[in-house]
Design a protein around this motif. Structure first.
Motif, PDB file in Angstrom:
ATOM      1  N   GLU A 196       8.767  11.221  66.202  1.00  0.00           N
ATOM      2  CA  GLU A 196      10.188  11.126  66.535  1.00  0.00           C
ATOM      3  C   GLU A 196      10.720  12.395  67.188  1.00  0.00           C
ATOM      4  O   GLU A 196      10.192  13.496  66.984  1.00  0.00           O
ATOM      5  N   SER A 197      11.794  12.223  67.952  1.00  0.00           N
ATOM      6  CA  SER A 197      12.591  13.366  68.420  1.00  0.00           C
ATOM      7  C   SER A 197      13.698  13.586  67.394  1.00  0.00           C
ATOM      8  O   SER A 197      14.178  12.635  66.768  1.00  0.00           O
ATOM      9  N   HIS A 221       4.797  19.365  63.964  1.00  0.00           N
ATOM     10  CA  HIS A 221       5.897  20.242  64.373  1.00  0.00           C
ATOM     11  C   HIS A 221       6.972  19.376  65.013  1.00  0.00           C
ATOM     12  O   HIS A 221       6.684  18.617  65.946  1.00  0.00           O
ATOM     13  N   PRO A 222       8.223  19.428  64.530  1.00  0.00           N
ATOM     14  CA  PRO A 222       9.256  18.523  65.042  1.00  0.00           C
ATOM     15  C   PRO A 222       9.633  18.810  66.488  1.00  0.00           C
ATOM     16  O   PRO A 222       9.761  19.963  66.902  1.00  0.00           O
ATOM     17  N   SER A 223       9.822  17.752  67.243  1.00  0.00           N
ATOM     18  CA  SER A 223      10.282  17.853  68.631  1.00  0.00           C
ATOM     19  C   SER A 223      11.807  17.724  68.627  1.00  0.00           C
ATOM     20  O   SER A 223      12.351  16.704  68.193  1.00  0.00           O
ATOM     21  N   ILE A 224      12.481  18.760  69.122  1.00  0.00           N
ATOM     22  CA  ILE A 224      13.946  18.801  69.056  1.00  0.00           C
ATOM     23  C   ILE A 224      14.547  18.214  70.327  1.00  0.00           C
ATOM     24  O   ILE A 224      14.290  18.696  71.438  1.00  0.00           O
ATOM     25  N   MET A 237      25.039  11.186  67.736  1.00  0.00           N
ATOM     26  CA  MET A 237      23.888  11.194  68.629  1.00  0.00           C
ATOM     27  C   MET A 237      22.729  10.365  68.066  1.00  0.00           C
ATOM     28  O   MET A 237      21.996   9.705  68.819  1.00  0.00           O
ATOM     29  N   VAL A 238      22.581  10.392  66.746  1.00  0.00           N
ATOM     30  CA  VAL A 238      21.568   9.543  66.125  1.00  0.00           C
ATOM     31  C   VAL A 238      21.906   8.074  66.358  1.00  0.00           C
ATOM     32  O   VAL A 238      21.038   7.265  66.693  1.00  0.00           O
ATOM     33  N   SER A 239      23.174   7.722  66.202  1.00  0.00           N
ATOM     34  CA  SER A 239      23.583   6.323  66.393  1.00  0.00           C
ATOM     35  C   SER A 239      23.320   5.857  67.823  1.00  0.00           C
ATOM     36  O   SER A 239      23.068   4.669  68.065  1.00  0.00           O
ATOM     37  N   GLY A 243      17.849  10.619  68.810  1.00  0.00           N
ATOM     38  CA  GLY A 243      16.799  11.078  67.917  1.00  0.00           C
ATOM     39  C   GLY A 243      17.154  10.724  66.486  1.00  0.00           C
ATOM     40  O   GLY A 243      18.155  10.044  66.221  1.00  0.00           O
ATOM     41  N   VAL A 244      16.327  11.180  65.553  1.00  0.00           N
ATOM     42  CA  VAL A 244      16.624  11.026  64.129  1.00  0.00           C
ATOM     43  C   VAL A 244      17.041  12.396  63.603  1.00  0.00           C
ATOM     44  O   VAL A 244      16.911  13.414  64.292  1.00  0.00           O
ATOM     45  N   ALA A 245      17.560  12.432  62.389  1.00  0.00           N
ATOM     46  CA  ALA A 245      18.043  13.702  61.852  1.00  0.00           C
ATOM     47  C   ALA A 245      17.770  13.785  60.362  1.00  0.00           C
ATOM     48  O   ALA A 245      17.505  12.767  59.697  1.00  0.00           O
TER      49      ALA A 245
END
Length: 313
Positions: A196-197, A221-224, A237-239, A243-245
């Motif tokens: 996920e981003s 490693h998370p992709s931002i 922004m998630v909606s 990306g997810v948060a």
């Protein structure tokens, strides 16, 4: 200048009100002879006769009427002063400055304030919402009476001269769009989110470290995708599918309608929510009352818990 004894003034006013020294003594729980003695001393202090004896009781002289009018005001103000002091003693008056941080100030704290104000409406509250380091600094400098604080298990908060007590622990949850492939599941693992981003908070926000640690433990490693200014922006922004948060439960106390909250189960990162007070000082009754309300509110919230599994909020 005469110095008046308030007890004598009280006897004098009751005598004028009732027209009888005996009746005044009965009302005040004394004896007639004792009241008569106090009235004679009052006349000596004023240098003037204050009462005129009649066949049935007494009446005030002109000087007595003047003194009675002033004495009533004095006694009324003294009663008011005592009432205010009693209120202060029991925490019903005074002022408090409370330190807080944004997520708890927008979720848990208003519940506490509402309960406290219903019990102590005359206590003035001021709230300072700021960063953790500033919250501790404000406590150390005496600029706040008590403060809500937080920490993580890997970095417990300690501050010399500050008493810190845990209130509760809350889990971090994953935020996904309601259209996300995982939106219909209740619980996920960090490993499920490796591809996920992510939407994270900007300006080196503590949640960035929480995400990095959780992702590292899951082997990625998370992709931002975006650095958001606040959790409201992050949810929006998630909606929208950016990306997810990851967020603590108190940050999503009012979730965005387009966002689904997913539990990370027993592996969920947690943080402690605490109350801090400066040591080596006498806490005011109002301060102790607010602390008690904090604890009672935590118990009430826990009993009504409807958050995802593993959340102790």
């Amino acid at each position: 200048m005469a110095t008046f004894d308030t007890k004598r003034l009280e006897i004098f006013v009751q005598t004028v009100n009732t027209g009888s020294i005996t009746a005044a003594a009965d009302l005040l729980g004394g004896t007639t002879s004792g009241a008569s003695q106090q009235l004679r001393r009052l006349e000596q202090e004023t240098g003037q006769p204050l009462l005129r004896r009649r066949s049935r009781g007494v009446v005030p002289t002109e000087a007595g009427m003047i003194l009675a009018a002033h004495a009533r005001k004095i006694l009324s103000r003294m009663d008011a002063a005592q009432a205010d002091l009693d209120d202060l003693t029991h925490g019903r008056r005074g002022s408090l400055v409370i330190g807080a941080f944004p997520t708890v100030a927008s979720s848990f704290l208003p519940v506490v304030i509402e309960r406290f104000k219903s019990q102590y409406p005359s206590v003035t509250l001021s709230i300072r919402s700021t960063r953790l380091d500033q919250l501790v600094n404000d406590l150390e400098r005496g600029q706040t009476h008590l403060s809500l604080l937080w920490d993580h298990p890997w970095r417990p908060l300690t501050a010399e001269g500050i008493r810190i007590d845990e209130l509760f622990r809350e889990s971090f949850v994953v935020l996904v769009s309601r259209h996300h492939r995982l939106a219909d599941v209740k619980s996920v693992s960090m490993g499920d989110l490796a591809a996920e981003s992510w939407v994270v908070r900007a300006q080196n926000h503590p949640v960035v470290e929480v995400l990095d640690r959780a992702a590292t433990a899951a082997g990625f490693h998370p992709s931002i995708a975006m650095y958001a200014n606040d959790y409201q922006e992050a949810q929006a922004m998630v909606s929208a599918g950016i990306g997810v948060a990851l967020a603590p439960m108190s940050a999503v106390d009012v979730p965005h309608p387009g966002v689904q909250l997913l539990s990370l189960g027993e592996a969920a990162p947690v943080r402690r929510i605490m109350v801090g007070q400066r040591e080596e000082r006498v806490y005011s009754p109002a301060e102790m009352a607010f602390r008690t309300t904090l604890i009672e509110s935590v118990k009430g919230r826990h009993q009504g818990d409807s958050t995802p599994p593993n959340s102790q909020y």
